[in-house]
Design a protein around this motif. Structure first.
Motif, PDB file in Angstrom:
ATOM      1  N   ASN A 201      33.661 -82.524   9.669  1.00 53.11           N
ATOM      2  CA  ASN A 201      33.410 -81.289  10.414  1.00 53.11           C
ATOM      3  C   ASN A 201      33.450 -81.601  11.898  1.00 53.11           C
ATOM      4  O   ASN A 201      33.657 -82.755  12.319  1.00 53.11           O
ATOM      5  N   GLN A 202      33.260 -80.559  12.678  1.00 50.79           N
ATOM      6  CA  GLN A 202      33.391 -80.703  14.120  1.00 50.79           C
ATOM      7  C   GLN A 202      32.324 -81.638  14.698  1.00 50.79           C
ATOM      8  O   GLN A 202      32.607 -82.431  15.594  1.00 50.79           O
ATOM      9  N   GLN A 205      33.372 -85.149  14.032  1.00 55.47           N
ATOM     10  CA  GLN A 205      34.470 -85.539  14.911  1.00 55.47           C
ATOM     11  C   GLN A 205      33.950 -85.867  16.324  1.00 55.47           C
ATOM     12  O   GLN A 205      34.449 -86.776  16.987  1.00 55.47           O
ATOM     13  N   LYS A 206      32.962 -85.130  16.765  1.00 52.37           N
ATOM     14  CA  LYS A 206      32.382 -85.382  18.091  1.00 52.37           C
ATOM     15  C   LYS A 206      31.775 -86.789  18.160  1.00 52.37           C
ATOM     16  O   LYS A 206      31.976 -87.531  19.132  1.00 52.37           O
ATOM     17  N   VAL A 262      37.339 -82.395  21.887  1.00 55.89           N
ATOM     18  CA  VAL A 262      36.417 -82.397  20.743  1.00 55.89           C
ATOM     19  C   VAL A 262      34.982 -82.321  21.226  1.00 55.89           C
ATOM     20  O   VAL A 262      34.154 -81.587  20.668  1.00 55.89           O
ATOM     21  N   LYS A 266      34.774 -78.010  21.528  1.00 56.04           N
ATOM     22  CA  LYS A 266      34.601 -77.819  20.084  1.00 56.04           C
ATOM     23  C   LYS A 266      35.937 -77.746  19.349  1.00 56.04           C
ATOM     24  O   LYS A 266      36.136 -76.972  18.418  1.00 56.04           O
ATOM     25  N   TYR A 267      36.889 -78.573  19.820  1.00 58.15           N
ATOM     26  CA  TYR A 267      38.211 -78.632  19.201  1.00 58.15           C
ATOM     27  C   TYR A 267      38.115 -79.455  17.922  1.00 58.15           C
ATOM     28  O   TYR A 267      37.457 -80.496  17.876  1.00 58.15           O
ATOM     29  N   GLU A 268      38.759 -78.970  16.860  1.00 59.68           N
ATOM     30  CA  GLU A 268      38.770 -79.681  15.586  1.00 59.68           C
ATOM     31  C   GLU A 268      40.135 -80.302  15.371  1.00 59.68           C
ATOM     32  O   GLU A 268      41.158 -79.607  15.408  1.00 59.68           O
ATOM     33  N   THR A 269      40.157 -81.606  15.130  1.00 59.42           N
ATOM     34  CA  THR A 269      41.411 -82.338  14.942  1.00 59.42           C
ATOM     35  C   THR A 269      41.757 -82.427  13.464  1.00 59.42           C
ATOM     36  O   THR A 269      40.921 -82.198  12.582  1.00 59.42           O
TER      37      THR A 269
END
Length: 344
Positions: A201-202, A205-206, A262, A266-269
């Motif tokens: 999840n985001q 990823q952070k 990210v 709040k960008y999701e890769t």
């Protein structure tokens, strides 16, 4: 067989002096020549045993061996003789036993005489002189007195310093063995741990990109020597360009941009995008790493100013103890020398 053996064995018997005073000593030399490897048994006397009535054997040394060539050797023993009665004595031929046969040298004569004493004119002998009482000279003994006092003072100072040194305990320094790990090795190990994570999840990823960029920043800071941890992504890229290192700059820039999106937008890769950035991070490290290898260093502990002062004081005390000890020994030697000169 017996005649041949007799020809091979020869015994000689000699005496240093055929005439001695009562109580004097003379040496009797008994030697035998025989083939090498043969054993000869010499006569042996206990202390103060008479070799002949009136003549005592007071000493006998160990056998001496000498190579005389042609397969022959000479064995010999020395006997020390004395006598306390005036007379002309016959010294018998001593037997030497070789291969169960006895051989002997020649008989000798020893004359023991006394010192004649003139009892008719006793006045020529002088009585024993009394002990003279020499006057005490202060100028000869006063230097010894003062030097003795000085020596005692020096010894006292040495004892005091030794006591102070024992009470002033040394600082024990413990050396540490430190493993120096190169910056690229640390970074690659950390990336290997990050590689095992799979953010779903985001928020995951952070955390993933935060750890990845921190690892790259620490590597850049150690490898290139500037404070990458306190700089923005664009500042890091510009600093690398300024240093003339263009390796993987575009890929590294893309990695930092993705990480910023990210963490802050709040960008999701995608999964393949994470792998791509991870691979670029590894490539950047591989292409910019040095030839440095892991080493283990022996690191001495750092002493405080008080510790250094403490060690200096101990060193000074040791030097003073050595100096005072040598001084005391020198003074004692001088005193002994002067006393010997005055008393003899």
């Amino acid at each position: 067989m017996g005649g041949r053996m007799t020809a091979q064995v020869q015994v000689t018997q000699k005496i240093d002096s055929v005439s001695i005073l009562i109580g004097q000593q003379t040496r009797l030399l008994l030697s035998v020549s025989l083939p090498k490897g043969w054993v000869a048994e010499f006569p042996s006397f206990k202390d103060s045993v008479m070799i002949t009535p009136g003549v005592e054997v007071i000493d006998q040394n160990d056998l001496a061996k000498q190579d005389i060539g042609h397969g022959m050797q000479r064995l010999q023993r020395v006997y020390t003789l004395t006598s306390f009665e005036q007379d002309l004595y016959r010294i018998p031929a001593l037997d030497v036993k070789v291969k169960d046969e006895k051989y002997h040298g020649n008989e000798l004569a020893l004359k023991v005489i006394t010192v004649p004493v003139d009892t008719i004119h006793p006045d020529q002998f002088y009585p024993q002189k009394p002990v003279q009482d020499n006057p005490f000279q202060s100028n000869e003994w006063l230097p010894l007195y003062f030097v003795s006092i000085l020596m005692l003072l020096v010894i006292g100072v040495a004892i005091f310093l030794i006591a102070r040194l024992r009470s002033n305990k040394p600082i024990h320094m413990t050396f540490k063995m430190v493993k120096r790990i190169p910056a690229h090795t640390k970074a690659l190990r950390e990336i290997e741990v990050i590689k095992q994570e799979h953010p779903e999840n985001q928020e995951g990823q952070k955390i993933y990109y935060t750890r990845l960029t921190e690892t790259i920043r620490k590597y850049i800071e150690s490898r290139f020597g500037f404070s990458a941890m306190e700089m923005t992504s664009s500042q890091i890229i510009e600093e690398l360009r300024a240093k003339g290192d263009e390796k993987m700059i575009d890929e590294l820039k893309g990695l930092f941009q993705t990480a910023d999106l990210v963490k802050f937008a709040k960008y999701e890769t995608l999964i393949n995008e994470n792998d791509y950035n991870l691979v670029n991070a590894v490539k950047f490290i591989d292409e910019t790493k040095t030839d440095e290898t892991e080493i283990v260093e022996r690191v001495a502990p750092k002493l405080s100013e008080d510790d250094k002062k403490h060690n200096s004081q101990r060193l000074i005390m040791k030097v003073l103890i050595a100096a005072t000890s040598l001084t005391a020994v020198g003074l004692l030697a001088w005193i002994i020398y002067r006393v010997s000169m005055l008393t003899f």
